[in-house]
Design a protein around this motif. Structure first.
Motif, PDB file in Angstrom:
ATOM      1  N   MET A  23       1.083  -1.479  -0.120  1.00  0.00           N
ATOM      2  CA  MET A  23       0.059   0.044  -0.183  1.00  0.00           C
ATOM      3  C   MET A  23       1.077   1.520   0.005  1.00  0.00           C
ATOM      4  SD  MET A  23      -2.879  -1.414  -0.005  1.00  0.00           S
ATOM      5  CE  MET A  23      -2.587  -3.187   0.609  1.00  0.00           C
ATOM      6  N   THR A  24       1.265   0.979   0.891  1.00  0.00           N
ATOM      7  CA  THR A  24       2.651   2.528   0.945  1.00  0.00           C
ATOM      8  C   THR A  24       3.442   2.755  -0.507  1.00  0.00           C
ATOM      9  OG1 THR A  24       3.187   1.501   3.377  1.00  0.00           O
ATOM     10  CG2 THR A  24       4.980   2.722   2.305  1.00  0.00           C
ATOM     11  N   LEU A  25       4.357   1.332  -0.978  1.00  0.00           N
ATOM     12  CA  LEU A  25       4.726   1.514  -2.322  1.00  0.00           C
ATOM     13  C   LEU A  25       3.522   2.270  -3.252  1.00  0.00           C
ATOM     14  CD1 LEU A  25       7.518   0.895  -3.455  1.00  0.00           C
ATOM     15  CD2 LEU A  25       5.888  -1.326  -4.201  1.00  0.00           C
ATOM     16  N   ALA A  26       2.396   1.914  -2.890  1.00  0.00           N
ATOM     17  CA  ALA A  26       1.425   2.534  -4.217  1.00  0.00           C
ATOM     18  C   ALA A  26       1.934   3.630  -4.157  1.00  0.00           C
ATOM     19  CB  ALA A  26       0.489   1.651  -4.136  1.00  0.00           C
ATOM     20  N   HIS A  63      -4.443  -0.311 -10.088  1.00  0.00           N
ATOM     21  CA  HIS A  63      -2.643  -0.223 -10.927  1.00  0.00           C
ATOM     22  C   HIS A  63      -2.721  -1.679 -11.088  1.00  0.00           C
ATOM     23  CE1 HIS A  63      -0.905   2.699  -7.777  1.00  0.00           C
ATOM     24  NE2 HIS A  63      -2.293   2.147  -7.111  1.00  0.00           N
ATOM     25  N   ILE A  64      -3.768  -3.088 -10.864  1.00  0.00           N
ATOM     26  CA  ILE A  64      -3.780  -3.743 -12.069  1.00  0.00           C
ATOM     27  C   ILE A  64      -4.118  -3.496 -13.434  1.00  0.00           C
ATOM     28  CG2 ILE A  64      -4.081  -5.951 -12.615  1.00  0.00           C
ATOM     29  CD1 ILE A  64      -3.167  -6.695  -9.684  1.00  0.00           C
ATOM     30  N   THR A  65      -3.904  -4.044 -14.627  1.00  0.00           N
ATOM     31  CA  THR A  65      -4.336  -3.702 -16.226  1.00  0.00           C
ATOM     32  C   THR A  65      -5.636  -4.610 -16.067  1.00  0.00           C
ATOM     33  OG1 THR A  65      -2.380  -4.152 -17.235  1.00  0.00           O
ATOM     34  CG2 THR A  65      -3.045  -1.215 -16.225  1.00  0.00           C
ATOM     35  N   PHE A  66      -6.391  -4.968 -16.741  1.00  0.00           N
ATOM     36  CA  PHE A  66      -7.112  -5.691 -17.011  1.00  0.00           C
ATOM     37  C   PHE A  66      -6.819  -5.132 -19.021  1.00  0.00           C
ATOM     38  CE2 PHE A  66      -8.541  -8.001 -13.589  1.00  0.00           C
ATOM     39  CZ  PHE A  66      -8.394  -7.534 -12.808  1.00  0.00           C
ATOM     40  N   GLU A  67      -7.494  -6.138 -19.725  1.00  0.00           N
ATOM     41  CA  GLU A  67      -7.629  -6.637 -20.844  1.00  0.00           C
ATOM     42  C   GLU A  67      -8.891  -6.254 -21.305  1.00  0.00           C
ATOM     43  OE1 GLU A  67      -6.880 -10.563 -23.145  1.00  0.00           O
ATOM     44  OE2 GLU A  67      -7.135  -9.585 -24.777  1.00  0.00           O
ATOM     45  N   THR A  68      -9.025  -5.581 -22.298  1.00  0.00           N
ATOM     46  CA  THR A  68     -11.044  -4.630 -22.494  1.00  0.00           C
ATOM     47  C   THR A  68     -10.737  -4.601 -23.871  1.00  0.00           C
ATOM     48  OG1 THR A  68     -10.649  -2.452 -22.275  1.00  0.00           O
ATOM     49  CG2 THR A  68     -10.387  -3.413 -20.612  1.00  0.00           C
ATOM     50  N   ASN A  69     -11.725  -4.512 -24.071  1.00  0.00           N
ATOM     51  CA  ASN A  69     -12.592  -4.218 -25.881  1.00  0.00           C
ATOM     52  C   ASN A  69     -12.073  -3.059 -26.471  1.00  0.00           C
ATOM     53  OD1 ASN A  69     -14.366  -3.429 -24.560  1.00  0.00           O
ATOM     54  ND2 ASN A  69     -15.107  -4.663 -26.061  1.00  0.00           N
ATOM     55  N   MET A  70     -11.512  -1.327 -25.356  1.00  0.00           N
ATOM     56  CA  MET A  70     -11.174  -1.245 -25.478  1.00  0.00           C
ATOM     57  C   MET A  70      -9.511  -0.668 -25.572  1.00  0.00           C
ATOM     58  SD  MET A  70     -13.930   0.533 -26.050  1.00  0.00           S
ATOM     59  CE  MET A  70     -15.660  -0.064 -26.222  1.00  0.00           C
ATOM     60  N   GLY A  71      -8.863  -1.042 -25.237  1.00  0.00           N
ATOM     61  CA  GLY A  71      -6.952  -1.809 -25.164  1.00  0.00           C
ATOM     62  C   GLY A  71      -7.421  -1.882 -23.471  1.00  0.00           C
TER      63      GLY A  71
END
Ligand SMILES: Nc1ncnc2c1ncn2[C@@H]1O[C@H](COP(=O)(O)OP(=O)(O)OP(=O)(O)O)[C@@H](O)[C@H]1O
Length: 588
Positions: free
Chosen positions: A324-327, A362-370
């Motif tokens: 959390m601190t790192l974030a 912070h975590i990216t997901f695959e979406t149909n908009m990128g």
């Protein structure tokens, strides 16, 4: 009349020496531990006594481990050394003594893994008498007085067992002594050379924070045999524990329990100790020293008691807090970590709201908009609409994007659970599995005259699809390149899975599955023909029924394949039939 158990001594010695430990290498750890305990026991009476342990291998291949500890009297040799399971390291109530490591009274037997004779030459600090004990792997021993020695203490000598000479090879012995004993608080030598390095690396003084970090990272690289991605310090005062956690530079397998390097009172007890962290902590490897945790007799594990559970909790909380601190302070470092350990942090987020927030942002997901974070996706599309399988996502990503519907690929590990937990974090968050019926309603209805002209085609298609329990629908949608789309509702998929499993099952299991049968008919799957597609446009005006059937069957089977749906035997037959039929027509 009561009888006593009989013990096969040779068998007992064999069991305890050969089958308790996972490797013969621990014999040196047990020798060191006895020497360290003997020094601690001497210091209880003589606080200023300086501990020293000298190990060497002589020209005849015999290993000697000499300490200047408390030693043993003749009576103690009989009572403790020569009695299996008897230890001088318990207090009057039978509890292990806090300042000592041993407690079970079996450790010395581990030497029989590498030696068939153990000689203990000892002089008691209390009485000054010296005795020599010789123990043999068959459970026999001899005890003789003398020879005298210049100071109290004990020398254990091992004569290698044939076939085990390599364990007593000077290089191996030095390596093992260094590994197990480098942090012990005594002067330890091998062949006269000091091998103890002083304090624990994380307790060393450094001129500044950056130096400290560099030193710890270097130490981690030596232990992990790879550069750690990051390092954080740990402490759990109740367990008398301090240490460091190294974030691994490569993705770790979540199914494999993380193994940690553990020191007990500064002696290495094992480098593959499990259970020190919560399960989600598989992406870090700890090196810790504890004074209060209780090892099992093999010392390859800790007792899973309340203290270990509390320690696990405390260490888990520190790793979590560090994330959390790192974030907040170093998002770039966090991003690097998340790229490698995505599934570890996702696993944590399954039951921790702070970690869920971290995943959200912070975590990216695959979406149909990128690729994007769920947080950003919500800002753009309000509702987090997702598919629960990768196949479904692949099939629908483009179509939904063309209708302006944002879609998240929820087919990866923990993704659906994470998305479904979002409303816990914020009740206003809308989350929805993509609804097929809803999707169809977004497709454009065809004009009345087109519908009228296609009525014949649709009737023929309906008849062709009826055996498959599928409904034809004619709509116009983007992308125009897509001719048909097979849409199956979730309840239909579940019903299909249940039927297929029930068909494969027998007896009680099949009976149990029948209890799950759907109370109402699930909505039928639809094969949506795209009227914006040139091929479909032409098909809709065909008046050759057999050609229409072939074309519809071919598109149906093709759409199942593209969508990654399981092909039933009927669907496979349909695929073959339509393919060969169309081939025949195109060739004649
Ligand atoms: N170097 C030594 N100096 C003095 N006493 C020793 C030494 N090595 C062994 N002993 C005596 O022999 C006993 C048995 O040792 P052993 O290693 O088998 O068991 P332990 O150390 O008591 O317990 P554990 O099985 O947990 O190691 C010890 O309790 C101690 O009294």
């Amino acid at each position: 009349m009561r009888h006593s158990f009989q013990v096969n001594l040779g068998g007992m010695v064999d069991l305890l020496s050969h089958h308790l430990y996972s490797s013969p290498r621990v014999y040196l750890r047990e020798l060191l531990q006895n020497a360290v305990d003997a020094i601690a026991a001497r210091r209880a009476d003589e606080p200023d006594a300086k501990g020293a342990i000298a190990i060497d291998v002589d020209d005849d291949g015999l290993l000697h481990c000499r300490d200047n500890g408390v030693g043993l009297t003749e009576a103690q040799v009989h009572e403790f050394l020569a009695t299996i399971g008897q230890s001088s390291k318990r207090d009057v109530l039978g509890f292990s003594r806090h300042d000592l490591i041993g407690q079970f009274g079996i450790g010395l037997l581990s030497c029989f893994m590498v030696a068939d004779e153990i000689e203990v030459h000892t002089r008691s600090a209390a009485t000054g008498e010296a005795v020599t004990w010789r123990g043999y792997a068959d459970g026999q021993y001899t005890l003789t007085p003398g020879p005298d020695r210049d100071e109290p203490g004990t020398t254990v000598t091992l004569r290698p067992r044939p076939g085990s000479n390599h364990w007593l090879d000077p290089r191996t012995v030095e390596e093992l002594a260094r590994e197990f004993g480098e942090f012990l608080p005594h002067a330890i030598t091998f062949a006269g050379k000091r091998i103890d390095t002083g304090g624990l690396p994380w307790e060393a003084e450094h001129p500044g924070e950056a130096d400290r970090r560099r030193a710890l990272v270097d130490y981690g690289a030596r232990i992990l045999k790879e550069d750690p991605l990051d390092v954080l310090e740990l402490s759990a005062p109740e367990a008398g524990l301090t240490g460091v956690a190294f974030v691994r530079a490569h993705p770790a397998n979540p199914a494999e329990a993380a193994r940690h390097r553990v020191y007990l009172k500064r002696m290495l007890i094992g480098d593959a100790v499990e259970g020190l962290l919560p399960e989600w902590g598989f992406f870090v490897r700890c090196v810790v020293n504890a004074t209060e945790l209780r090892p099992t007799a093999s010392r390859e594990k800790f007792f899973d008691d309340d203290l270990l559970a509390a320690t696990r909790e405390a260490l888990g909380a520190q790793i979590r807090q560090w994330l959390m601190t790192l974030a907040a302070v170093d998002p770039a470092r966090l991003a690097a970590l998340l790229r490698v350990h995505r599934s570890g942090v996702m696993a944590l987020a399954l039951h921790d709201d702070d970690a869920l927030r971290l995943v959200d942002r912070h975590i990216t997901f695959e979406t149909n908009m990128g690729r994007m974070t769920l947080d950003e996706f919500r800002r753009r599309h309000q509702v987090v609409r997702y598919t629960s399988s990768v196949d479904e996502y692949r099939q629908l990503a483009k179509v939904t994007a063309a209708q302006g519907i944002g879609l998240v690929n929820g087919g990866y590990v923990h993704a659906v659970e994470i998305i479904s937990r979002l409303p816990r974090m914020d009740p206003d968050v809308g989350v929805e599995r993509l609804d097929m019926n809803d999707l169809v309603t977004r497709f454009e209805e065809v004009d009345a005259d087109v519908a009228a002209a296609a009525r014949g085609f649709l009737d023929m298609a309906r008849a062709a699809l009826e055996p498959h329990g599928c409904e034809p629908v004619l709509r116009g949608f983007e992308p125009a390149g897509l001719s048909v789309l097979y849409l199956e509702s979730e309840d239909h998929r579940v019903a299909l899975d249940l039927t297929a499993t029930a068909e494969r099952s027998e007896g009680a299991w099949a009976a149990m599955l029948s209890m799950f049968e759907q109370p109402q008919e699930p909505s039928r799957p639809q094969l949506v023909f795209n009227h914006r597609n040139p091929l479909v446009k032409r098909m809709a005006t065909l008046d050759d029924p057999s050609l229409v059937v072939l074309a519809v069957e071919a598109l149906y089977a093709h759409s199942l394949l593209v969508g990654g749906h399981p092909l039933s035997s009927e669907a496979t037959a349909t695929l073959n039939r339509s393919f060969l039929g169309l081939l025949e027509r195109s060739i004649t």
